[in-house]
Write a protein that holds these residues in place. Structure first.
Motif, PDB file in Angstrom:
ATOM      1  N   LEU A  45      -8.537   8.602  -7.839  1.00 14.09           N
ATOM      2  CA  LEU A  45      -7.485   7.520  -7.550  1.00 14.09           C
ATOM      3  C   LEU A  45      -7.003   7.084  -6.261  1.00 14.09           C
ATOM      4  CD1 LEU A  45      -6.210   5.369  -9.804  1.00 14.09           C
ATOM      5  CD2 LEU A  45      -4.240   6.781 -10.054  1.00 14.09           C
ATOM      6  N   THR A  46      -6.849   5.792  -5.847  1.00 10.25           N
ATOM      7  CA  THR A  46      -6.176   5.507  -4.649  1.00 10.25           C
ATOM      8  C   THR A  46      -5.630   4.121  -4.730  1.00 10.25           C
ATOM      9  OG1 THR A  46      -8.103   4.076  -3.704  1.00 10.25           O
ATOM     10  CG2 THR A  46      -8.273   6.408  -3.355  1.00 10.25           C
ATOM     11  N   TRP A  47      -5.010   3.882  -3.970  1.00 13.83           N
ATOM     12  CA  TRP A  47      -3.912   2.691  -3.853  1.00 13.83           C
ATOM     13  C   TRP A  47      -4.909   1.346  -4.190  1.00 13.83           C
ATOM     14  CZ3 TRP A  47      -4.639  -1.250  -0.308  1.00 13.83           C
ATOM     15  CH2 TRP A  47      -5.391  -1.122   0.783  1.00 13.83           C
ATOM     16  N   THR A  48      -6.160   1.285  -3.788  1.00  8.40           N
ATOM     17  CA  THR A  48      -6.889   0.099  -4.181  1.00  8.40           C
ATOM     18  C   THR A  48      -7.234  -0.076  -5.694  1.00  8.40           C
ATOM     19  OG1 THR A  48      -8.876   1.508  -3.503  1.00  8.40           O
ATOM     20  CG2 THR A  48      -8.150   0.378  -1.695  1.00  8.40           C
ATOM     21  N   ASP A  49      -7.108   1.026  -6.374  1.00 15.72           N
ATOM     22  CA  ASP A  49      -7.397   1.022  -7.938  1.00 15.72           C
ATOM     23  C   ASP A  49      -6.394   0.200  -8.391  1.00 15.72           C
ATOM     24  OD1 ASP A  49      -9.732   2.296  -7.385  1.00 15.72           O
ATOM     25  OD2 ASP A  49      -8.768   4.151  -7.085  1.00 15.72           O
ATOM     26  N   TYR A  50      -4.973  -0.110  -7.868  1.00 17.34           N
ATOM     27  CA  TYR A  50      -3.892  -0.491  -8.628  1.00 17.34           C
ATOM     28  C   TYR A  50      -4.133  -1.945  -9.197  1.00 17.34           C
ATOM     29  CZ  TYR A  50       0.617  -2.850  -8.458  1.00 17.34           C
ATOM     30  OH  TYR A  50       1.713  -3.720  -8.822  1.00 17.34           O
TER      31      TYR A  50
ATOM     32  N   GLN B 186       0.737  -1.231  -0.069  1.00 17.75           N
ATOM     33  CA  GLN B 186      -0.010   0.041   0.008  1.00 17.75           C
ATOM     34  C   GLN B 186       0.959   1.279   0.081  1.00 17.75           C
ATOM     35  OE1 GLN B 186      -2.983   0.321   2.953  1.00 17.75           O
ATOM     36  NE2 GLN B 186      -3.119   2.297   2.944  1.00 17.75           N
ATOM     37  N   GLU B 187       2.023   1.261   0.608  1.00 14.94           N
ATOM     38  CA  GLU B 187       2.681   2.381   0.985  1.00 14.94           C
ATOM     39  C   GLU B 187       3.398   2.842  -0.306  1.00 14.94           C
ATOM     40  OE1 GLU B 187       6.910   3.293   3.149  1.00 14.94           O
ATOM     41  OE2 GLU B 187       5.132   2.991   4.628  1.00 14.94           O
ATOM     42  N   ALA B 188       3.801   1.742  -1.091  1.00 14.54           N
ATOM     43  CA  ALA B 188       4.639   1.988  -2.319  1.00 14.54           C
ATOM     44  C   ALA B 188       3.697   2.504  -3.309  1.00 14.54           C
ATOM     45  CB  ALA B 188       4.984   0.588  -2.991  1.00 14.54           C
ATOM     46  N   ILE B 189       2.384   2.029  -3.389  1.00 13.74           N
ATOM     47  CA  ILE B 189       1.441   2.376  -4.439  1.00 13.74           C
ATOM     48  C   ILE B 189       0.937   3.810  -4.099  1.00 13.74           C
ATOM     49  CG2 ILE B 189      -0.853   2.069  -5.568  1.00 13.74           C
ATOM     50  CD1 ILE B 189       1.471   0.177  -6.239  1.00 13.74           C
ATOM     51  N   GLU B 190       0.784   4.063  -2.746  1.00 11.70           N
ATOM     52  CA  GLU B 190       0.334   5.656  -2.524  1.00 11.70           C
ATOM     53  C   GLU B 190       1.596   6.650  -2.883  1.00 11.70           C
ATOM     54  OE1 GLU B 190      -0.408   5.010   1.649  1.00 11.70           O
ATOM     55  OE2 GLU B 190      -2.535   5.033   1.365  1.00 11.70           O
ATOM     56  N   SER B 191       2.831   6.067  -2.684  1.00 13.75           N
ATOM     57  CA  SER B 191       3.996   7.025  -3.145  1.00 13.75           C
ATOM     58  C   SER B 191       3.960   7.239  -4.517  1.00 13.75           C
ATOM     59  CB  SER B 191       5.167   6.172  -2.677  1.00 13.75           C
ATOM     60  OG  SER B 191       6.397   7.096  -3.126  1.00 13.75           O
ATOM     61  N   VAL B 192       3.552   6.027  -5.532  1.00  8.65           N
ATOM     62  CA  VAL B 192       3.199   6.593  -6.929  1.00  8.65           C
ATOM     63  C   VAL B 192       2.223   7.346  -7.122  1.00  8.65           C
ATOM     64  CG1 VAL B 192       2.881   5.411  -8.885  1.00  8.65           C
ATOM     65  CG2 VAL B 192       4.461   4.238  -7.217  1.00  8.65           C
ATOM     66  N   ILE B 193       1.116   7.372  -6.529  1.00  4.22           N
ATOM     67  CA  ILE B 193      -0.004   8.151  -6.790  1.00  4.22           C
ATOM     68  C   ILE B 193       0.253   9.651  -6.427  1.00  4.22           C
ATOM     69  CG2 ILE B 193      -2.264   8.593  -6.193  1.00  4.22           C
ATOM     70  CD1 ILE B 193      -2.762   5.527  -5.903  1.00  4.22           C
ATOM     71  N   ASN B 194       0.993   9.636  -5.155  1.00  2.00           N
ATOM     72  CA  ASN B 194       1.328  11.152  -4.836  1.00  2.00           C
ATOM     73  C   ASN B 194       2.375  11.737  -5.745  1.00  2.00           C
ATOM     74  OD1 ASN B 194      -0.169  10.935  -2.483  1.00  2.00           O
ATOM     75  ND2 ASN B 194       1.238   9.956  -1.224  1.00  2.00           N
ATOM     76  N   ARG B 195       3.367  10.959  -6.016  1.00  2.00           N
ATOM     77  CA  ARG B 195       4.294  11.425  -7.078  1.00  2.00           C
ATOM     78  C   ARG B 195       3.468  11.902  -8.397  1.00  2.00           C
ATOM     79  NH1 ARG B 195       7.609   7.075  -7.314  1.00  2.00           N
ATOM     80  NH2 ARG B 195       6.775   6.202  -9.451  1.00  2.00           N
ATOM     81  N   ILE B 196       2.577  11.093  -9.001  1.00  2.00           N
ATOM     82  CA  ILE B 196       2.065  11.583 -10.067  1.00  2.00           C
ATOM     83  C   ILE B 196       1.174  12.663 -10.115  1.00  2.00           C
ATOM     84  CG2 ILE B 196       2.486   9.366 -11.300  1.00  2.00           C
ATOM     85  CD1 ILE B 196      -0.842   9.143 -11.274  1.00  2.00           C
TER      86      ILE B 196
END
Length: 118
Positions: free
Chosen positions: A51-56, A4-14
């Motif tokens: 978009l959230t981490w659960t959409d990965y 979850q943390e890694a995906i949230e980081s990607v989303i925040n970055r974009i």
């Protein structure tokens, strides 16, 4: 292993780079915008807001073009205006977030963090 943390980081970055977002003008993407009755900017705003981490779904992957374009490729899914939508973007090393695919899903989407696929 992705978490979850890694995906949230990607989303925040974009999201921090929203001003660089560009979409491929592929016919499939443009047809989906028409079906959704939304402009590219409206879809971008929706993705940004929802978009959230659960959409990965998957990623990071390498670009499959020859020669490859540098940058990680990520896949997510969202329901937009009651349409299951496949999202594929590349976080390019030149700073651009390039949306390769924003189109109606052709197959069921398998969400990595969900027990229920849509």
């Amino acid at each position: 292993m992705i978490n979850q943390e890694a995906i949230e980081s990607v989303i925040n970055r974009i999201k921090r780079k929203k001003y660089t977002w560009k979409m491929s003008q592929r016919v499939e993407n443009l047809n989906t915008l028409s079906k959704l009755k939304l402009t590219q900017q409206e879809v971008f705003n929706y993705i940004f807001d929802v978009l959230t981490w659960t959409d990965y779904i998957s990623g990071p992957e390498m670009d499959r073009h020859y020669p490859p374009i540098p940058g990680e490729v990520w896949i997510f899914g969202l329901e937009i205006n009651h349409v299951n939508t496949y999202l594929k973007f590349q976080d390019r090393t030149d700073g651009i977030i390039f949306w390769i695919s924003i189109h109606e899903a052709r197959f069921p989407l398998h969400y990595y963090f969900s027990e229920q696929d849509i």
